[in-house]
Design a protein around this motif. Structure first.
Motif, PDB file in Angstrom:
ATOM      1  N   GLU A  84      -6.509   5.937 -25.178  1.00  0.00           N
ATOM      2  CA  GLU A  84      -5.354   6.544 -25.864  1.00  0.00           C
ATOM      3  C   GLU A  84      -5.782   7.469 -26.998  1.00  0.00           C
TER       4      GLU A  84
ATOM      5  N   HIS B 124       4.875   4.534 -23.259  1.00  0.00           N
ATOM      6  CA  HIS B 124       4.614   4.513 -24.704  1.00  0.00           C
ATOM      7  C   HIS B 124       5.804   3.998 -25.517  1.00  0.00           C
TER       8      HIS B 124
ATOM      9  N   ASP C  74       1.018   0.354 -19.798  1.00  0.00           N
ATOM     10  CA  ASP C  74       0.002   1.403 -19.928  1.00  0.00           C
ATOM     11  C   ASP C  74      -1.129   0.832 -20.771  1.00  0.00           C
TER      12      ASP C  74
HETATM   13 CO    CO Z   1      -1.015   5.936 -22.513  1.00  0.00          CO
END
Ligand code: CO
Ligand code: ZN
Length: 331
Positions: A195, A302, A164
């Protein structure tokens, strides 16, 4: 693409501190366009092609930042307390390792809980960098770091920190290398600070003023966790219908579905109840624009060990090329 993915995921660049990853990406794409620029927020914006009368200006984003930690306090004992850059999940912290941008490494653990099996909240965790006092601690308030975990192969799947959204950066780079004869002006944006609420995509969309926008990001695949939001690893890119921050333009969803079907590319549909992407801010930039998103299914989002399937990565490249290589008639 695995080599590229390894290089991208093993670079440390949390939100707001994207210079290292930006240089890695710039090296990969510098020969592909003469129109490359970096704006005030650090977005890397690469324009390819000209808008013809059959074409649109299309903005495509993949965020290059990753979640991280930031030092908030150094204790007399030399232990370091920290805050988060982006969403850090406490259950992934004890036993994790972090590396700071100044090269210092540390291990994370938590204060002693009353029940040994309990995971405490983030502020009850600390980083041990081997210091024995506040004085000999090599970190100071404001220093930033990321999870320290190398890339590994797991059959046709791969695992690393920061899939990610480095996996989408890899998809975008591969697409840029392969795409030919698009009637559109394509502006590929490696965005910053996604983020922490998609700051980079906000300013980039304002500057670019696209006719249509697509975000590329991961989506938490909960196929093994018994939750009824279905996107599964290995079943192709997920065409986003909605997430917490955005309803995709239904015309964009139809266009994506039709293109996938026509090109025999497997896809899934995504309705997501956790998280959002850069598409949220692009859709409502200035007077707004038709917006959608392609999501790559990812397990353990995450965490320091996110897992994706290489088949999904290749299929996402194929779909993106098919979408961008032809005239777009939204209906
Ligand atoms: Co993310
Ligand atoms: Zn993301």
């Amino acid at each position: 693409m695995k080599t590229l993915l390894k290089k991208l995921t093993e670079t440390a660049s949390p939100s707001g501190y994207e210079s290292a990853i930006r240089e890695v990406i710039r090296t990969e794409i510098s020969s592909l366009s003469t129109n490359i620029k970096v704006d005030a927020l650090g977005n890397l914006m690469v324009t390819m092609g000209k808008k013809t009368d059959k074409g649109l200006r299309v903005m495509i984003t993949a965020h290059m930042d990753e979640i991280g930690v930031i030092v908030s306090h150094v204790e007399k004992t030399g232990l370091v307390r920290f805050s988060n850059l982006g969403t850090i999940l406490p259950q992934y912290l004890p036993g994790s390792r972090v590396v700071f941008l100044n090269g210092i490494r540390g291990v994370i653990n938590q204060d002693l809980p009353d029940d040994l099996h309990k995971v405490l909240t983030q502020e009850k965790h600390f980083i041990d960098v081997g210091a024995t006092s506040e004085k000999d601690c090599p970190l100071k308030i404001g220093d930033v770091g990321v999870f320290d975990r190398g890339f590994i192969e797991l059959g046709k799947r791969v695992s690393a920190k920061s899939m990610d959204d480095r996996v989408s950066c890899a998809v975008m780079i591969e697409t840029m290398k392969k795409i030919k004869n698009s009637p559109h002006e394509l502006v590929f944006v490696f965005s910053t600070q996604e983020e922490v609420q998609s700051k980079g995509a906000t300013t980039a969309a304002y500057e670019i003023e696209p006719d249509l926008a697509i975000a590329l990001d991961v989506t938490p695949s909960l196929d093994i966790m018994g939750i009824k939001m279905q996107t599964e690893l290995g079943k192709g890119p997920a065409i986003k219908v909605r997430d917490v921050g955005m309803l995709s333009d239904p015309r964009v969803v139809r266009w994506m579905e039709n293109t996938a079907t026509k090109n025999k590319i497997a896809y899934q549909l995504e309705v997501l109840d956790i998280g959002t992407t850069d598409a949220r801010v692009m859709q409502i930039s200035k007077a707004g624009m038709p917006t959608g998103a392609l999501s790559i299914p990812c397990r353990y989002v995450h965490s320091p060990s996110e897992v994706i399937d290489m088949d999904d990565v290749h299929a996402t490249v194929d779909l993106l090329i098919a979408l961008l290589n032809n005239q777009i008639n939204l209906q």
